[in-house]
Design a protein around this motif. Sequence first.
Motif, PDB file in Angstrom:
ATOM      1  N   GLU A  43      -4.784  74.452  16.064  1.00 38.66           N
ATOM      2  CA  GLU A  43      -6.027  74.975  16.642  1.00 38.66           C
ATOM      3  C   GLU A  43      -5.773  76.312  17.352  1.00 38.66           C
ATOM      4  N   GLN A  44      -4.633  76.423  18.008  1.00 40.81           N
ATOM      5  CA  GLN A  44      -4.289  77.691  18.645  1.00 40.81           C
ATOM      6  C   GLN A  44      -4.156  78.800  17.601  1.00 40.81           C
ATOM      7  N   GLN A  45      -3.491  78.505  16.511  1.00 39.70           N
ATOM      8  CA  GLN A  45      -3.304  79.505  15.467  1.00 39.70           C
ATOM      9  C   GLN A  45      -4.629  79.879  14.815  1.00 39.70           C
ATOM     10  N   GLU A  46      -5.486  78.915  14.612  1.00 39.21           N
ATOM     11  CA  GLU A  46      -6.799  79.206  14.042  1.00 39.21           C
ATOM     12  C   GLU A  46      -7.604  80.127  14.949  1.00 39.21           C
ATOM     13  N   GLU A  47      -7.558  79.876  16.258  1.00 42.33           N
ATOM     14  CA  GLU A  47      -8.263  80.762  17.194  1.00 42.33           C
ATOM     15  C   GLU A  47      -7.692  82.176  17.145  1.00 42.33           C
ATOM     16  N   ALA A  48      -6.375  82.272  17.075  1.00 45.54           N
ATOM     17  CA  ALA A  48      -5.741  83.591  17.013  1.00 45.54           C
ATOM     18  C   ALA A  48      -6.180  84.338  15.758  1.00 45.54           C
ATOM     19  N   ILE A  49      -6.203  83.667  14.634  1.00 47.96           N
ATOM     20  CA  ILE A  49      -6.583  84.290  13.370  1.00 47.96           C
ATOM     21  C   ILE A  49      -8.044  84.739  13.411  1.00 47.96           C
ATOM     22  N   GLN A  50      -8.910  83.931  14.007  1.00 48.16           N
ATOM     23  CA  GLN A  50     -10.318  84.310  14.123  1.00 48.16           C
ATOM     24  C   GLN A  50     -10.476  85.587  14.956  1.00 48.16           C
ATOM     25  N   ILE A  51      -9.713  85.688  16.051  1.00 47.93           N
ATOM     26  CA  ILE A  51      -9.776  86.892  16.885  1.00 47.93           C
ATOM     27  C   ILE A  51      -9.277  88.109  16.110  1.00 47.93           C
ATOM     28  N   LEU A  52      -8.137  87.957  15.466  1.00 47.07           N
ATOM     29  CA  LEU A  52      -7.554  89.086  14.730  1.00 47.07           C
ATOM     30  C   LEU A  52      -8.431  89.501  13.553  1.00 47.07           C
ATOM     31  N   ASP A  53      -9.008  88.537  12.855  1.00 50.02           N
ATOM     32  CA  ASP A  53      -9.885  88.874  11.737  1.00 50.02           C
ATOM     33  C   ASP A  53     -11.123  89.631  12.212  1.00 50.02           C
ATOM     34  N   ALA A  54     -11.688  89.191  13.338  1.00 52.14           N
ATOM     35  CA  ALA A  54     -12.874  89.875  13.870  1.00 52.14           C
ATOM     36  C   ALA A  54     -12.536  91.312  14.251  1.00 52.14           C
ATOM     37  N   LEU A  55     -11.381  91.520  14.866  1.00 52.92           N
ATOM     38  CA  LEU A  55     -10.976  92.868  15.250  1.00 52.92           C
ATOM     39  C   LEU A  55     -10.656  93.711  14.018  1.00 52.92           C
ATOM     40  N   GLN A  56      -9.997  93.110  13.054  1.00 58.08           N
ATOM     41  CA  GLN A  56      -9.687  93.853  11.826  1.00 58.08           C
ATOM     42  C   GLN A  56     -10.965  94.276  11.104  1.00 58.08           C
ATOM     43  N   ASN A  57     -11.936  93.387  11.027  1.00 56.43           N
ATOM     44  CA  ASN A  57     -13.200  93.715  10.361  1.00 56.43           C
ATOM     45  C   ASN A  57     -13.943  94.836  11.080  1.00 56.43           C
ATOM     46  N   ALA A  58     -13.731  94.931  12.404  1.00 58.00           N
ATOM     47  CA  ALA A  58     -14.340  96.013  13.180  1.00 58.00           C
ATOM     48  C   ALA A  58     -13.446  97.247  13.223  1.00 58.00           C
ATOM     49  N   LYS A  59     -12.361  97.219  12.429  1.00 64.10           N
ATOM     50  CA  LYS A  59     -11.429  98.341  12.269  1.00 64.10           C
ATOM     51  C   LYS A  59     -10.700  98.712  13.556  1.00 64.10           C
ATOM     52  N   PHE A  60     -10.346  97.699  14.351  1.00 66.23           N
ATOM     53  CA  PHE A  60      -9.414  97.895  15.450  1.00 66.23           C
ATOM     54  C   PHE A  60      -8.016  98.055  14.851  1.00 66.23           C
ATOM     55  N   ASN A  61      -7.124  98.705  15.596  1.00 65.62           N
ATOM     56  CA  ASN A  61      -5.770  98.888  15.075  1.00 65.62           C
ATOM     57  C   ASN A  61      -4.668  98.473  16.054  1.00 65.62           C
ATOM     58  N   ALA A  62      -5.034  97.790  17.149  1.00 62.39           N
ATOM     59  CA  ALA A  62      -4.009  97.313  18.084  1.00 62.39           C
ATOM     60  C   ALA A  62      -4.568  96.185  18.936  1.00 62.39           C
ATOM     61  N   VAL A  63      -3.679  95.302  19.363  1.00 61.53           N
ATOM     62  CA  VAL A  63      -4.021  94.269  20.345  1.00 61.53           C
ATOM     63  C   VAL A  63      -2.968  94.301  21.451  1.00 61.53           C
ATOM     64  N   ILE A  64      -3.427  94.048  22.685  1.00 61.52           N
ATOM     65  CA  ILE A  64      -2.542  93.985  23.852  1.00 61.52           C
ATOM     66  C   ILE A  64      -2.472  92.518  24.249  1.00 61.52           C
ATOM     67  N   PHE A  65      -1.388  91.855  23.865  1.00 62.10           N
ATOM     68  CA  PHE A  65      -1.277  90.401  24.003  1.00 62.10           C
ATOM     69  C   PHE A  65      -0.480  90.041  25.257  1.00 62.10           C
ATOM     70  N   GLN A  66      -1.088  89.241  26.137  1.00 64.13           N
ATOM     71  CA  GLN A  66      -0.440  88.848  27.386  1.00 64.13           C
ATOM     72  C   GLN A  66       0.553  87.716  27.120  1.00 64.13           C
TER      73      GLN A  66
END
Length: 542
Positions: free
Chosen positions: A87-110
Amino acid sequence: MNFFRLLISIFIGFIFISCSSTKPKSTTPIPPKPVSVVVQAEEKTEPIPMVPAKISLPEIKREFRAAWIATVANLNWPSRNDLSSYEQQEEAIQILDALQNAKFNAVIFQARTASDALYNSSLEPWSYYLTGKLGQAPEPYYDPLEFWITEAHKRGMELHVWINPFRAHHTTGGKITSNSIAHKMSQHSYQLRNGMYWLDPSATEVQDWVSKVIQDILIRYDLDALHMDDYFYPYREYHGGRDFPDHKTWNDYLKQGGQLSRADWRRDNINKFVHRIHQEIKREKPHVKFGISPFGIWKPGFPAGTTGLSQYDELYADAKLWLNEGWLDYFSPQLYWKIGGAQDFNTLLQWWENENTMKRHLWPGLNTIGVKNVSNRTDEISQQIQATRRIIPQSTGVIHYSVNGITKNTQMLEMLTEMYKEEALIPATPWLKANLMKTPHLQLDNAGDYWHIDWQNSDMTGVRQWVIYLKYGTEWKSTLHDFETTNKLIPKSLIQNNKEHLLELVAIKAIDRNGNESEDLQLIKVGDTFLQAVEKPLQAKN
């Protein structure tokens, strides 16, 4: 008489020969050595000579587009501390996919919220926010930081590891146990009145410990940057307005003959710490960027008319000095206020840009969750992005706090998708060591209604992305691809009988992990019945 005629003939011949030897040489240039070209057609495949013309490729759009992923208190990810690994991995993938679709190019992961670890560490305990128990690994086992890095890179996105350097325990982090750094370093750990525990930033043992943790992350993970937030000394409100209780280290300093005031001594220790971390990162991995996101105001009155908290006097963070000295690669002041007012976004950003004497990247933090005192948050963030592009056009970019303000707000996500509709590379960091990249080799094959393009590089070291250029008539189009992608299907034409829409040229460039472009490229010319693949790289406009 015959002898006289003979002499005349010899004299005329001598004049003819002399005139011939002084005749100007032809100015016709010698043709350059032909480049070997492979012609592929149904009826033949043989090399033919070709002299390639110089070409100018369109400039690649560049902009830093990032979002903070807060893990403390389960703010962004994981959403709860009782989720399974899947479930943690699925949430991570959903976040990254949403950012990728919006053409983000970086994440700052705590990855370190309070002297804990959202990664496999032998130094600090597994985070409470992963499993609900400090020191307990995810089950079934996986390494969250490694997972985030891998998945971000798959999507052509940078992963910046965000750490909080001196917080030892957060009030939402469960009970203090024998595994807690607040317990293990109790001689330098103090409980604040709000319940948090804080390590003494001026203690040598504390600075050495944080350095050791950072070195461990640098050595073992393929991060793109190390990122610190605004927490150096704690905000006074965390301790009920009282001063930080660092009496032991302060008295030790005085006993050793120290002459600085207590405030200057604290700032001096933080300055030395920031400079040290910057140097250690460059020694271990020169390509890894170092970024800090300090509080947005240095001091009240700087710039004139600005009011608010003084990080210089309360957090003992002389962020202006760090920027002036270039002890970082990017600087992201948290400009969480609206345009206009006592903390005007535009005025503060321009002031920080004026202080950017070493021309480091200046990518402000935006309060995407909720700028105060605005009627339309989405419109405000849109205006702030446009202001950043106008004020700092040479290296534009922002960081959004936080990802929830994007993924959980449909209106905001739609606006950002429109603002970022064109793909963008992260601005290059020319002061960092560039990787020498070999030119990739292009191959193009007929595949029905498509051209099938393949590319590869015998030495993938340093390559983070590829840029594929397609020329239709007079129009160039470019697409970005992560380094693992090495093939693509391209439609031959939108209108078969209109040559302006036929694919005419294909080119490729390699991009290293600091955004630097390869200086040469390989070109394929597409004809009506054959392909011309230029084997020798062509020099192109960089």
